[in-house]
Enzyme design. Structure first.
Site, PDB file in Angstrom:
ATOM      1  N   GLY A 152       0.808  -1.216   0.000  1.00 24.89           N
ATOM      2  CA  GLY A 152       0.000   0.000   0.000  1.00 24.89           C
ATOM      3  C   GLY A 152       0.837   1.259   0.000  1.00 24.89           C
ATOM      4  O   GLY A 152       0.598   2.191  -0.782  1.00 24.89           O
ATOM      5  N   GLY A 173      10.352   2.820   5.748  1.00 28.07           N
ATOM      6  CA  GLY A 173       9.877   1.499   6.149  1.00 28.07           C
ATOM      7  C   GLY A 173      10.073   1.287   7.631  1.00 28.07           C
ATOM      8  O   GLY A 173       9.283   1.742   8.462  1.00 28.07           O
ATOM      9  N   ARG A 174      11.165   0.603   7.982  1.00 31.42           N
ATOM     10  CA  ARG A 174      11.523   0.368   9.374  1.00 31.42           C
ATOM     11  C   ARG A 174      13.033   0.537   9.522  1.00 31.42           C
ATOM     12  O   ARG A 174      13.804   0.170   8.629  1.00 31.42           O
ATOM     13  CB  ARG A 174      11.115  -1.044   9.833  1.00 31.42           C
ATOM     14  CG  ARG A 174       9.621  -1.194  10.104  1.00 31.42           C
ATOM     15  CD  ARG A 174       9.220  -0.460  11.369  1.00 31.42           C
ATOM     16  NE  ARG A 174       7.825  -0.644  11.714  1.00 31.42           N
ATOM     17  CZ  ARG A 174       6.846   0.188  11.418  1.00 31.42           C
ATOM     18  NH1 ARG A 174       7.123   1.294  10.728  1.00 31.42           N
ATOM     19  NH2 ARG A 174       5.604  -0.050  11.801  1.00 31.42           N
ATOM     20  N   ASP A 211      13.113   8.594   7.903  1.00 32.93           N
ATOM     21  CA  ASP A 211      12.035   8.826   8.866  1.00 32.93           C
ATOM     22  C   ASP A 211      12.059   7.785   9.968  1.00 32.93           C
ATOM     23  O   ASP A 211      11.405   7.949  10.994  1.00 32.93           O
ATOM     24  CB  ASP A 211      10.671   8.810   8.174  1.00 32.93           C
ATOM     25  CG  ASP A 211       9.541   9.168   9.124  1.00 32.93           C
ATOM     26  OD1 ASP A 211       9.615  10.252   9.739  1.00 32.93           O
ATOM     27  OD2 ASP A 211       8.601   8.360   9.284  1.00 32.93           O
ATOM     28  N   GLU A 248      15.756   3.253  17.706  1.00 30.06           N
ATOM     29  CA  GLU A 248      14.699   4.240  17.693  1.00 30.06           C
ATOM     30  C   GLU A 248      13.971   4.229  19.026  1.00 30.06           C
ATOM     31  O   GLU A 248      13.545   3.156  19.461  1.00 30.06           O
ATOM     32  CB  GLU A 248      13.729   3.938  16.550  1.00 30.06           C
ATOM     33  CG  GLU A 248      12.738   5.036  16.258  1.00 30.06           C
ATOM     34  CD  GLU A 248      11.870   4.742  15.040  1.00 30.06           C
ATOM     35  OE1 GLU A 248      10.642   4.747  15.216  1.00 30.06           O
ATOM     36  OE2 GLU A 248      12.411   4.508  13.957  1.00 30.06           O
ATOM     37  N   HIS A 267      10.214   9.555  12.872  1.00 31.94           N
ATOM     38  CA  HIS A 267       9.144   8.581  12.622  1.00 31.94           C
ATOM     39  C   HIS A 267       7.777   9.274  12.614  1.00 31.94           C
ATOM     40  O   HIS A 267       6.852   8.888  13.324  1.00 31.94           O
ATOM     41  CB  HIS A 267       9.164   7.472  13.683  1.00 31.94           C
ATOM     42  CG  HIS A 267       8.506   6.208  13.192  1.00 31.94           C
ATOM     43  ND1 HIS A 267       8.872   4.950  13.645  1.00 31.94           N
ATOM     44  CD2 HIS A 267       7.513   5.984  12.302  1.00 31.94           C
ATOM     45  CE1 HIS A 267       8.131   4.022  13.065  1.00 31.94           C
ATOM     46  NE2 HIS A 267       7.296   4.633  12.244  1.00 31.94           N
ATOM     47  N   ALA A 296       6.104  10.172   9.563  1.00 31.00           N
ATOM     48  CA  ALA A 296       5.526  10.174   8.219  1.00 31.00           C
ATOM     49  C   ALA A 296       4.000  10.114   8.246  1.00 31.00           C
ATOM     50  O   ALA A 296       3.336  10.721   7.402  1.00 31.00           O
ATOM     51  CB  ALA A 296       6.075   9.003   7.405  1.00 31.00           C
TER      52      ALA A 296
END
Length: 315
Positions: A151, A232-233, A256, A261, A280, A282
């Site tokens: 997606g 993504g991650r 991002d 993290e 993070h 987004a």
């Protein structure tokens, strides 16, 4: 107003992180309880349903496993890998697919454009009151590799196309024709095109196969001056290897998500040259909150009345 409750207790106890959700879920047969997995100093009270964000503190993830009476977890995000090891048996899981893709894709485009057009550098010139014309690269005419065709990846692709990249190649685990009609190549194709890419965008989920996919070998295959973007991650990238490449001045990055993290204040990534870092964020838009809240309310009501849930990850 609502059909009879099916298969659960008369009152459905639902943990929610925001007061607005408490207000919206104050309905017959539903008892919303304000509890935030990050902010509340105590473990959650007994409840049937947990509606939650991804905790920013990884140590708090295990709180999910200690909720007595839990039957269902609904995540206010797409990513769900963090909760799997803490999900009690027989507890179902859904996510917020459909609510976050647009915001994430928009932020990704902002990161790409800000980096290619050197906006941080120009911003510094503004603060120093320097009127210095700066020649930059652009999306127009660039070769772009997009890792991820889900997606988020699809929404990113649709936003990149109007900028007229010379090439836009989507890559995912399996080769196929996307439902929108464009080809998706497998990772086997990656090594042939990576050395020619101007921009590499990472929009993959975190799985055992994708963890540290972007390692030292991957980074060394990227051409000089190219840009790596990660929405993504964080663990998809070998952070130490990326820091080395950035410090050498060979690559650019716009991130991002990071690993670790939250990024510790002393971490070398903060001061690495040619690197944009956002925390993070987004998906953090007003529109996202509206969409994700609407979905959460609908999911809870559906669960309360034994109806089919959207976006089931675990039944």
């Amino acid at each position: 107003m609502y059909p009879p409750m099916i298969g659960i207790s008369l009152i459905l106890r639902v943990l929610v992180p925001w007061q607005d959700l408490v207000d919206e879920l104050t309905l017959p047969g539903i008892e919303p309880i304000l509890w935030h997995i990050d902010d509340d100093p105590h473990d959650a009270p007994e409840a049937d349903v947990l509606v939650t964000e991804r905790p920013s503190n990884p140590r708090l993830r295990s709180r999910v496993s200690r909720i007595k009476g839990l039957k269902h977890v609904h995540l206010l995000s797409i990513g769900y890998e963090w909760v799997l090891e803490h999900l009690p048996k027989q507890v179902s899981l859904t996510n917020s697919k459909g609510a976050v893709e647009d915001a994430t894709a928009e932020h990704c485009l902002a990161l790409v454009l800000a980096s290619l057009r050197q906006l941080p550098r120009v911003g510094q010139q503004q603060r120093e009151r320097q009127w210095t014309r700066t020649w930059t690269s652009s999306l127009h005419g660039s070769k772009v590799v997009l890792l991820g065709a889900g997606g988020v990846g699809s929404e990113i692709r649709s936003r990149l196309l109007p900028f007229k990249p010379a090439e836009l190649t989507s890559i995912a685990r399996a080769e196929r024709v996307h439902e929108q009609g464009y080809p998706v190549h497998s990772f086997n194709r990656l090594w042939a095109i990576l050395p020619t890419a101007d921009v590499v965008i990472v929009a993959l989920p975190q799985t055992p196969e994708t963890k540290q996919l972007i390692d030292a070998e991957f980074l060394s295959a990227m051409k000089n001056g190219s840009l790596l973007v990660n929405v993504g991650r964080g663990p998809l990238i070998d952070t130490e290897a990326l820091v080395q490449e950035l410090q050498s001045g060979r690559l650019h990055a716009a991130l991002d998500v990071t690993d670790p993290e939250p990024l510790p204040a002393h971490h070398a990534l903060w001061s690495a040259p040619n690197c944009i870092i956002t925390p993070h964020m987004a998906g953090d838009t007003d529109q996202f909150i509206a969409l994700v809240s609407e979905l959460a309310v609908n999911q809870v009501i559906a669960f309360a009345h034994g109806e089919k849930l959207a976006n089931r990850i675990i039944n």
